[in-house]
Design a protein around this motif. Structure first.
Motif, mmCIF file in Angstrom:
data_model
loop_
_atom_site.group_PDB
_atom_site.id
_atom_site.type_symbol
_atom_site.label_atom_id
_atom_site.label_comp_id
_atom_site.label_asym_id
_atom_site.label_seq_id
_atom_site.Cartn_x
_atom_site.Cartn_y
_atom_site.Cartn_z
ATOM 1 N N ARG A 198 0.719 -1.115 0.074
ATOM 2 C CA ARG A 198 -0.030 0.135 0.104
ATOM 3 C C ARG A 198 0.821 1.277 -0.027
ATOM 4 N NH1 ARG A 198 -3.062 -2.544 4.520
ATOM 5 N NH2 ARG A 198 -4.534 -3.940 3.533
ATOM 6 N N GLY A 199 2.081 1.174 0.550
ATOM 7 C CA GLY A 199 2.892 2.407 0.424
ATOM 8 C C GLY A 199 2.678 3.176 1.842
ATOM 9 N N GLU A 200 1.695 2.833 2.616
ATOM 10 C CA GLU A 200 1.531 3.481 3.575
ATOM 11 C C GLU A 200 0.734 2.524 4.741
ATOM 12 O OE1 GLU A 200 -0.567 7.231 3.434
ATOM 13 O OE2 GLU A 200 -2.800 6.260 3.384
ATOM 14 N N VAL A 201 0.791 2.974 6.151
ATOM 15 C CA VAL A 201 0.202 2.329 7.007
ATOM 16 C C VAL A 201 -0.217 3.191 7.927
ATOM 17 C CG1 VAL A 201 0.245 0.425 8.803
ATOM 18 C CG2 VAL A 201 1.402 0.250 6.749
ATOM 19 N N VAL A 202 -1.652 3.111 8.512
ATOM 20 C CA VAL A 202 -2.048 3.866 9.720
ATOM 21 C C VAL A 202 -2.143 2.904 10.798
ATOM 22 C CG1 VAL A 202 -4.077 5.096 10.431
ATOM 23 C CG2 VAL A 202 -3.402 5.345 7.991
ATOM 24 N N LEU A 203 -1.708 2.921 11.616
ATOM 25 C CA LEU A 203 -1.651 2.089 12.834
ATOM 26 C C LEU A 203 -2.352 2.834 14.309
ATOM 27 C CD1 LEU A 203 -0.586 -0.428 13.905
ATOM 28 C CD2 LEU A 203 1.516 0.861 14.989
ATOM 29 N N ASP A 204 -3.438 2.063 14.496
ATOM 30 C CA ASP A 204 -4.069 2.715 15.733
ATOM 31 C C ASP A 204 -3.510 2.074 17.212
ATOM 32 O OD1 ASP A 204 -6.014 3.543 17.640
ATOM 33 O OD2 ASP A 204 -7.631 2.965 16.305
ATOM 34 N N PRO A 205 -2.790 2.436 17.689
ATOM 35 C CA PRO A 205 -2.409 1.561 19.134
ATOM 36 C C PRO A 205 -3.311 1.802 20.214
ATOM 37 C CG PRO A 205 -1.049 3.556 19.005
ATOM 38 C CD PRO A 205 -2.002 3.466 17.890
ATOM 39 N N SER A 206 -4.829 2.295 19.981
ATOM 40 C CA SER A 206 -5.416 2.617 21.260
ATOM 41 C C SER A 206 -5.795 1.433 22.026
ATOM 42 C CB SER A 206 -6.723 3.282 20.784
ATOM 43 O OG SER A 206 -7.577 2.431 19.751
ATOM 44 N N GLY A 207 -5.795 0.120 21.335
ATOM 45 C CA GLY A 207 -6.060 -0.940 22.188
ATOM 46 C C GLY A 207 -4.869 -1.836 22.924
ATOM 47 N N VAL A 208 -3.834 -0.978 22.586
ATOM 48 C CA VAL A 208 -2.480 -1.799 23.047
ATOM 49 C C VAL A 208 -2.397 -1.347 24.381
ATOM 50 C CG1 VAL A 208 0.048 -1.839 22.958
ATOM 51 C CG2 VAL A 208 -1.297 -1.909 20.777
ATOM 52 N N THR A 209 -2.165 -2.415 25.303
ATOM 53 C CA THR A 209 -1.943 -2.122 26.610
ATOM 54 C C THR A 209 -0.421 -2.482 27.326
ATOM 55 O OG1 THR A 209 -2.482 -4.657 27.264
ATOM 56 C CG2 THR A 209 -4.180 -2.952 27.259
ATOM 57 N N PHE A 210 0.316 -3.064 26.302
ATOM 58 C CA PHE A 210 1.713 -3.281 26.636
ATOM 59 C C PHE A 210 2.582 -3.141 25.390
ATOM 60 C CE2 PHE A 210 5.464 -6.330 27.451
ATOM 61 C CZ PHE A 210 5.969 -5.705 28.485
ATOM 62 N N VAL A 211 3.945 -2.835 25.495
ATOM 63 C CA VAL A 211 4.682 -2.652 24.725
ATOM 64 C C VAL A 211 5.963 -2.773 25.193
ATOM 65 C CG1 VAL A 211 5.784 -1.452 22.612
ATOM 66 C CG2 VAL A 211 3.376 -1.017 23.156
ATOM 67 N N ASP A 212 7.036 -3.986 24.859
ATOM 68 C CA ASP A 212 8.315 -3.955 25.028
ATOM 69 C C ASP A 212 8.969 -3.494 24.258
ATOM 70 O OD1 ASP A 212 8.757 -5.924 23.639
ATOM 71 O OD2 ASP A 212 8.783 -7.463 25.155
#
Length: 63
Positions: A20-34
């Motif tokens: 696609r050439g671009e990505v829209v990432l919605d991390p609103s549901g992410v509760t943990f990132v290491d």
């Protein structure tokens, strides 16, 4: 996003960028990132920057 899920995330982001050439990432549901999750996100951002220099990054702050 952690060590167990980061490789799949990075593959999915790279694949989406290729198609696609671009990505829209919605991390609103992410509760943990290491650090592995952050590494996957940074790698995807770096790839997007190489594909489309000057691309716009948008984000929403925490509420």
């Amino acid at each position: 996003m952690d060590l167990a899920t980061a490789p799949a995330l990075q593959r999915a982001l790279v694949d989406a960028l290729r198609r696609r050439g671009e990505v829209v990432l919605d991390p609103s549901g992410v509760t943990f990132v290491d650090c592995a999750g952050l590494r996957a996100l940074v790698a995807a951002r770096d790839r997007a920057d190489r594909q489309s220099p000057g691309s716009v990054k948008r984000g929403r702050g925490a509420r």
